[in-house]
Design an enzyme around this catalytic site. Structure first.
Site, short mmCIF file in Angstrom:
data_model
loop_
_atom_site.label_atom_id
_atom_site.label_comp_id
_atom_site.label_asym_id
_atom_site.label_seq_id
_atom_site.Cartn_x
_atom_site.Cartn_y
_atom_site.Cartn_z
N HIS A 85 51.76 35.40 22.26
CA HIS A 85 51.14 36.64 21.80
C HIS A 85 51.24 36.81 20.28
O HIS A 85 50.26 36.62 19.56
CB HIS A 85 51.76 37.83 22.54
CG HIS A 85 51.05 39.13 22.31
ND1 HIS A 85 51.59 40.34 22.63
CD2 HIS A 85 49.83 39.42 21.77
CE1 HIS A 85 50.74 41.31 22.31
NE2 HIS A 85 49.67 40.77 21.79
N HIS A 90 48.11 37.33 16.80
CA HIS A 90 48.28 38.26 15.68
C HIS A 90 48.57 37.56 14.35
O HIS A 90 47.90 37.81 13.35
CB HIS A 90 49.43 39.23 15.98
CG HIS A 90 49.10 40.23 17.03
ND1 HIS A 90 48.80 41.54 16.75
CD2 HIS A 90 48.99 40.11 18.38
CE1 HIS A 90 48.54 42.20 17.86
NE2 HIS A 90 48.65 41.35 18.87
N HIS A 276 43.45 36.47 23.22
CA HIS A 276 44.35 37.62 23.08
C HIS A 276 44.29 38.53 24.32
O HIS A 276 45.31 39.02 24.80
CB HIS A 276 44.04 38.42 21.81
CG HIS A 276 44.93 39.62 21.65
ND1 HIS A 276 44.52 40.88 22.01
CD2 HIS A 276 46.21 39.74 21.22
CE1 HIS A 276 45.52 41.73 21.79
NE2 HIS A 276 46.55 41.07 21.31
N ASN A 280 47.40 39.59 26.58
CA ASN A 280 47.91 40.93 26.35
C ASN A 280 47.73 41.94 27.48
O ASN A 280 48.66 42.66 27.82
CB ASN A 280 47.29 41.52 25.08
CG ASN A 280 47.92 42.85 24.72
OD1 ASN A 280 49.14 42.92 24.54
ND2 ASN A 280 47.13 43.89 24.65
N ILE A 424 45.79 45.49 19.14
CA ILE A 424 46.99 46.16 19.66
C ILE A 424 48.03 45.14 20.06
O ILE A 424 47.67 44.02 20.41
CB ILE A 424 46.65 47.09 20.86
CG1 ILE A 424 47.81 48.04 21.17
CG2 ILE A 424 46.30 46.28 22.09
CD1 ILE A 424 47.42 49.29 21.89
#
Ligand SMILES: [Fe+2]
Length: 424
Positions: A85, A90, A276, A280, A424
């Site tokens: 993640h 990110h 993602h 997530n 997020i």
């Protein structure tokens, strides 16, 4: 956040783990054994101390098997959050965003192509650095590597290879697929009913076809790629500064051909959107009930003849709860993944754009519409496959259908939906 610091009064104790799975004829995987290992007290040259556990459904052996599976989950939940993640979406996307904003004019076609996939990423990462990945923050408190979390993530960045983030390449590298020109996506899955890969390849291809059509409209030949000074400055900055630790890696695409532009843009869009999303938005349904997926262990496996072993025999639930994620970390972890797994009301999903007037090129508006329609077709196929009883892995023993790569969603905790960007 001083109250967080007070929580961490105990240190985590866990093993490294390996799981041996058997591929059944019906395509499902059955765990055969779990090996739990600790470093040798006399040094690494003596190997490690390992013990193998096998499935059992009766007596104290079944409690031991439950504990062994929970240690595997402890390892996996840390790896999931820090590597799959944080690092692989990110963190690695950020240099592409910064360099694009610095080097590409807002009217540049590649800026227009990628802009929806960069939405809110810098903001989300800034918040993550304030409360999640910071020293003493939520990540360090709720996953087993504790204060070594960011160090682990940065060590794993050393293995990060940009072209290997392409889904077909990743599947081959992980031994889940082989090259096969005859298959529809040029790769053949070794476990055909592998929902992430099956849906992922459909999404990957849809993105790539859209990107190819778009790039081919603005770049008629390789020379146009080579002579685009903004594009070249973007690529140079993200390689040499953003991903500066990796500036000398031979695997960077040279950005001299249309093909390199198409493949690189497809990878960026794939990582920001579908990859993602798959990582997530299922976190709450898998880990929201923490005993199903603990993230911290405080004790090692009880040995026969000890009071802990006797307790496991008599009060297996109590022993389990004493071993894994303590109450306050459980609440903190649950609350965090609930927030992470939620879609806001104004979410933009793959194929959607916030500004219909983003381009005046009618051909590209049509190509964008074709992309959106193709994603709707994928949604219908996902629903159909989830109802197909032959595809046992799509629903699984817990009877939760695999929808993480279902492109659209309603707001809230839905376990589906591919937002355009890492937000997020
Ligand atoms: Fe995220």
């Amino acid at each position: 956040m001083p109250y967080l610091r007070r929580i961490n009064t105990t240190s985590t104790k866990t093993y490294s783990s390996r799981t041996l799975l058997f591929l059944e004829n019906d395509g499902t995987l059955r765990p055969l054994a779990i090996e739990l290992s600790l470093p040798h007290p006399d040094g690494d040259q003596f190997g490690c101390i390992s013990k193998v556990y096998t499935p059992s459904s009766q007596g104290v052996e079944s409690s031991i098997w439950q504990l062994a599976k929970a240690y595997v989950n402890v390892n996996d939940s840390g790896h999931h959050q820090l590597i799959s993640h944080w690092l692989k979406t990110h963190a690695v996307i950020e240099p592409f965003v910064i360099a694009a904003n610095r080097q590409l004019s807002v009217l540049h076609p590649i800026h227009k192509l990628l802009h929806p996939h960069f939405r809110e990423t810098m903001n989300a990462n800034a918040i993550a650095r304030e409360v999640l990945t910071n020293a003493g923050g939520i990540i360090e408190e709720t996953v087993f590597p504790a204060k070594f979390s960011m160090e682990w993530s940065s060590v794993m960045y050393k293995n990060w290879v940009f072209p290997e983030q392409a889904l077909p390449v990743d599947l081959i590298k992980r031994g889940m697929a082989v090259e096969d020109p005859k298959s529809s996506h040029s790769v053949r899955l070794l476990i055909e009913d592998y929902p992430y890969a099956a849906d992922g390849l459909e999404i990957w291809s849809a993105i790539k076809i859209w990107v190819k059509e778009y790039c081919s409209f603005y770049y008629k030949n390789d020379e146009m790629v080579q002579n685009d000074s903004e594009l070249q400055s973007w690529w140079k900055e993200l390689r040499e500064e953003g991903h500066g630790d990796k500036k000398d890696e031979p695997w960077w695409p040279k950005m001299q051909t249309c093909e390199e532009l198409i493949e690189s843009s497809t990878i960026i869009i794939w990582l920001s959107s579908a990859y993602h999303a798959a990582i997530n938005y299922g976190q709450y349904s898998i880990g929201g009930y923490v005993p199903n997926r603990p993230s911290i262990s405080l004790h090692f496996m009880p040995e026969e003849g000890t009071p802990e072993y006797e307790e496991l025999k008599t009060y297996p639930d109590k022993a389990f709860l004493k071993t894994f994620t303590p109450q306050l970390q459980t609440l903190l972890g649950m609350a965090s993944i609930e927030i992470l797994s939620r879609h806001p009301i104004d979410e933009l999903y793959l194929g959607q754009r916030g500004t219909p007037e983003w381009t005046t090129d009618a051909n590209m508006l049509q190509a964008s519409e074709d992309f959106r329609k193709k994603l709707e077709g994928i949604e219908k196929r996902i629903i159909k496959m989830n109802k197909d009883e032959k595809l046992k892995n799509r629903v699984g023993p817990a009877k939760i259908p695999y929808t993480l790569l279902y492109p659209s969603s309603e707001p809230g905790l839905t376990g589906k939906g591919i937002p355009n960007s890492v937000n997020i």
